[in-house]
Design an enzyme around this catalytic site. Structure first.
Site, short mmCIF file in Angstrom:
data_model
loop_
_atom_site.label_atom_id
_atom_site.label_comp_id
_atom_site.label_asym_id
_atom_site.label_seq_id
_atom_site.Cartn_x
_atom_site.Cartn_y
_atom_site.Cartn_z
N GLU A 40 4.61 -7.24 14.29
CA GLU A 40 3.86 -7.50 15.51
C GLU A 40 3.28 -8.90 15.52
O GLU A 40 2.87 -9.40 16.56
CB GLU A 40 2.75 -6.45 15.70
N ARG A 59 0.81 -1.21 0.00
CA ARG A 59 0.00 0.00 0.00
C ARG A 59 0.85 1.27 0.00
O ARG A 59 0.38 2.34 -0.36
CB ARG A 59 -0.98 -0.02 1.18
#
Length: 237
Positions: free
Chosen positions: A162, A125
């Site tokens: 994460e 993105r």
């Protein structure tokens, strides 16, 4: 004896009659000749006066309204891409031309006059915003991709997310030494992806001038991993 008739000599000093038509006397301004018709007042123009420039408060209100519009278009997707993750989906934003322009304008305005040589967009993105931003800043665009996507010789760096591990690659001839680089992505979470892109920039001798993100998740404190480099985030959560 009859007197001789003498011819009359024309008076040479007598001015010749002018062939011009005598001009009428001009009426002084503010006076009107007797019997003259009173002129009608000129009609007022129907043109609208130019709109007044908006003040700083008005511009601020428009900016806040625009950002509110952008925020409304970002939706939360729970448990994506893994259970326990809340994903910020920007596809409704991209589908709205006004919102897309607002985000790009907000980013570009922060870096006008900053002398950005190249914009590095992080897959995937980051490509969407980075390519458009590079065009606005008259800078080159450099893609940072996942392994196996770039055809030429690459530099590779590993980093932690994460929710796992990953790698990024950049072509070795992408940046000139000393070039000022802006790294762009859609999201700043823990900062691992952005820090990895910065390492690839450093390996080529270029300088990371700043980072730019559409969204920043404040609770994850990704800024800490990006040291003292300037960071621009359009929306904070």
């Amino acid at each position: 004896m009859a007197a001789k008739k003498t011819k009359k000599t024309p008076n040479r000093h007598k001015p010749a009659k002018s062939s011009r038509t005598p001009q009428k006397k001009r009426t002084p301004k503010g006076s009107r000749a007797a019997g003259a018709k009173k002129s009608k007042p000129a009609k007022k123009s129907k043109r609208r006066s130019a709109p007044k420039k908006r003040g700083a408060l008005s511009n601020l209100a428009l900016e806040l309204d625009g950002m509110a519009h952008v925020r409304e278009l970002i939706r939360d997707i729970k448990n994506f891409p893994q259970p326990g993750i809340v994903f910020k989906d920007i596809t409704p934003l991209l589908a709205d031309p006004r919102a897309f322009h607002i985000v790009l304008d907000a980013m570009a305005e922060r870096f006008v006059g900053e002398h950005i040589d190249a914009v590095v967009g992080i897959e995937s993105r980051g490509f969407i915003f980075g390519g458009a931003l590079a065009a606005r800043l008259n800078a080159s665009f450099v893609p940072v991709r996942k392994p196996g996507k770039l055809p030429y010789r690459t530099e590779k760096v590993s980093y932690s997310l994460e929710y796992g591990e990953s790698e990024l690659e950049m072509h070795r001839d992408s940046l000139a030494e000393g070039a000022r680089v802006l790294i762009v992505d859609d999201l700043l979470a823990t900062g691992g992806t952005a820090a990895a892109a910065a390492e690839l920039v450093d390996r080529q001798g270029a300088i990371v001038a700043a980072f730019a993100f559409v969204i920043e998740l404040d609770a994850l404190d990704g800024r800490r991993r990006l040291e003292n480099t300037p960071i621009v985030s359009i929306l904070n959560y």
